[in-house]
Write an enzyme that holds these catalytic residues in place. Structure first.
Site, PDB file in Angstrom:
ATOM      1  N   LYS A   1       0.731  -1.098  -0.419  1.00  0.00           N
ATOM      2  CA  LYS A   1       0.162  -0.143  -0.259  1.00  0.00           C
ATOM      3  C   LYS A   1       0.552   0.758  -0.009  1.00  0.00           C
ATOM      4  O   LYS A   1       1.039   1.562   1.224  1.00  0.00           O
ATOM      5  CB  LYS A   1      -0.978  -0.141   1.119  1.00  0.00           C
ATOM      6  CG  LYS A   1      -2.002   0.110   0.420  1.00  0.00           C
ATOM      7  CD  LYS A   1      -3.746   0.243   1.905  1.00  0.00           C
ATOM      8  CE  LYS A   1      -4.051   1.254   2.059  1.00  0.00           C
ATOM      9  NZ  LYS A   1      -4.959   0.927   0.945  1.00  0.00           N
TER      10      LYS A   1
ATOM     11  N   GLU B   1      -8.403  -4.641 -10.574  1.00  0.00           N
ATOM     12  CA  GLU B   1      -8.767  -3.578  -9.152  1.00  0.00           C
ATOM     13  C   GLU B   1     -10.084  -2.877  -9.484  1.00  0.00           C
ATOM     14  O   GLU B   1      -9.877  -2.426  -9.901  1.00  0.00           O
ATOM     15  CB  GLU B   1      -7.857  -3.356  -8.059  1.00  0.00           C
ATOM     16  CG  GLU B   1      -7.061  -4.232  -7.869  1.00  0.00           C
ATOM     17  CD  GLU B   1      -6.409  -3.854  -6.211  1.00  0.00           C
ATOM     18  OE1 GLU B   1      -7.575  -3.678  -5.260  1.00  0.00           O
ATOM     19  OE2 GLU B   1      -4.999  -3.663  -5.694  1.00  0.00           O
TER      20      GLU B   1
HETATM   21  C1  LIG Z   1      -5.852  -0.507   0.706  1.00  0.00           C
HETATM   22  C2  LIG Z   1      -6.277  -0.392  -0.788  1.00  0.00           C
HETATM   23  C3  LIG Z   1      -7.568  -1.827  -0.601  1.00  0.00           C
HETATM   24  C4  LIG Z   1      -8.498  -2.111   0.317  1.00  0.00           C
HETATM   25  O1  LIG Z   1      -7.897  -3.225   1.556  1.00  0.00           O
HETATM   26  P1  LIG Z   1      -9.024  -3.181   3.080  1.00  0.00           P
HETATM   27  O2  LIG Z   1      -7.524  -3.838   3.936  1.00  0.00           O
HETATM   28  O3  LIG Z   1     -10.374  -3.962   2.729  1.00  0.00           O
HETATM   29  O4  LIG Z   1      -9.352  -1.534   3.271  1.00  0.00           O
HETATM   30  C5  LIG Z   1      -7.333  -2.080  -1.858  1.00  0.00           C
HETATM   31  N1  LIG Z   1      -7.051  -1.634  -3.111  1.00  0.00           N
HETATM   32  C6  LIG Z   1      -6.155  -1.008  -3.034  1.00  0.00           C
HETATM   33  C7  LIG Z   1      -5.388  -0.769  -4.430  1.00  0.00           C
HETATM   34  C8  LIG Z   1      -5.768   0.069  -1.791  1.00  0.00           C
HETATM   35  O5  LIG Z   1      -4.855   0.448  -1.186  1.00  0.00           O
END
Ligand SMILES: *Cc1c(COP(=O)(O)O)cnc(C)c1O
Length: 333
Positions: free
Chosen positions: A177, A213
């Site tokens: 992330k 995604e």
């Molecule tokens: C944060 C994020 C998510 C969602 O993750 P959670 O842990 O469920 O909040 C999904 N895809 C991307 C690209 C993200 O940055």
């Protein structure tokens, strides 16, 4: 705190800051100001040495506060830091920083029953002056909170469109992330919005044939033979919400969970689809447009029955109205 609408930033009482310097972590502190100064040559500013997390605090009926799967966020934060050559904050220290920030800002938690939450944004940046390419030698771990309502607000299924751009490379940083993934992909979101869609659907960066995604969220579909289907790929960010939904779909709804390829030109077996993540929870997807052709799901007028049940189970556990048999909840007060 009153009812909150939307996903905007509201300054709160305090922000948590903790510095890593001379090879070790200094003690963390809560500060009133939501501004600070760093070197103009901080690697975070030049080379994108930054990663973050996103989770929420939920006000329960009894006035206590729930955090959801916080150790999972702490561990994912460690993998993001490791990937970007930043020091890994111990899991307990991550949790301590988040708890301290939430408790100091307890007044900002939206009331129980409004579906509002306190969004928590932990992040780390590489600071200190450095011109050459490489890791910083000083880092800041920061936790900010802000009250939020629903992310998109519209309970109606959204329309999404695929993009010719990718959010991550096949073996890049898609599975961690980091801000850099967003820097390069908000452009795709902007294009989608200009064309009248609510979000962008990213395909696999290698072949552009499989769903990866939905903007900043994971994708899942429910098939006509009642399977919970979600893509698996090294460039997808492993969503904690999706992990919880996989468990609930299997345990509570008796759905078979399949992680595998979902081809963009073969979606006839899917009856309901949704985007899932902390910020937008479960947002149903009504249609997907790809290369000028639109595929509309059976459940496109309103949220599908399985997604509705999953949403009720998940939010019930998060707000403490449904018992948590999984050890996902940390209650603080
Ligand atoms: C944060 C994020 C998510 C969602 O993750 P959670 O842990 O469920 O909040 C999904 N895809 C991307 C690209 C993200 O940055």
């Amino acid at each position: 705190m009153k009812k909150v609408v939307g996903f905007g930033y509201h300054k709160t009482n305090a922000v948590y800051m903790r510095r890593f310097k001379n090879g070790k972590w200094e003690s963390g502190k809560l500060v009133k100001e939501d501004q600070f100064s760093i070197s103009v040559m901080a690697p975070a500013l030049h080379y994108g040495q930054q990663c973050f997390e996103g989770l929420k605090a939920y006000l329960r009926k009894d006035g206590k506060v729930n955090l959801f799967r916080i150790s999972d966020n702490a561990r994912r934060f460690q993998s993001s830091c490791e990937r970007l050559l930043m020091p890994q904050l111990p899991v307990e220290d991550f949790i301590e920083g988040v708890k301290a920030t939430v408790l100091e800002n307890k007044d900002f938690l939206p009331p129980y029953g409004t579906e509002g939450t306190l969004y928590i944004r932990p992040l780390m940046i590489g600071v200190g002056p450095k011109l050459g390419l490489g890791a910083a030698d000083e880092f800041l771990f920061i936790v900010i909170v802000s009250p939020v309502g629903a992310y998109i607000g519209d309970p109606k299924p959204i329309k999404v469109v695929t993009s010719e751009y990718d959010r991550a490379a096949p073996f890049g940083t898609g599975d961690v992330k980091v801000g850099g993934n967003y820097a390069g992909s908000v452009f795709a979101l902007e294009i989608a919005k200009k064309e009248g869609f609510q979000d962008v659907l990213f395909l696999d960066p290698k072949t552009h044939t499989k769903i990866e995604e939905v903007g900043a969220a994971n994708f899942y579909g429910i098939t006509f033979d009642n399977k919970y289907l979600t893509p698996k790929s090294p460039s997808i960010l492993n969503s904690i919400t999706n992990r919880a939904l996989k468990t609930l779909a299997k345990d509570k709804l008796g759905l078979e969970v399949i992680e595998g390829d979902i081809y963009i030109d073969k979606m006839e077996h899917i009856k309901e689809a949704a985007a899932c993540g902390t910020a937008l929870l479960i947002t149903p997807i009504g249609s997907i447009t790809h290369l000028g052709k639109t595929f509309t799901f059976t459940d496109h007028e309103k949220i599908g029955p399985y997604s509705q049940q999953l949403k009720e189970l998940l939010t019930g556990i998060q707000f403490g109205s449904i018992a948590d048999p999984y050890g996902w909840i940390t209650t603080i007060n």
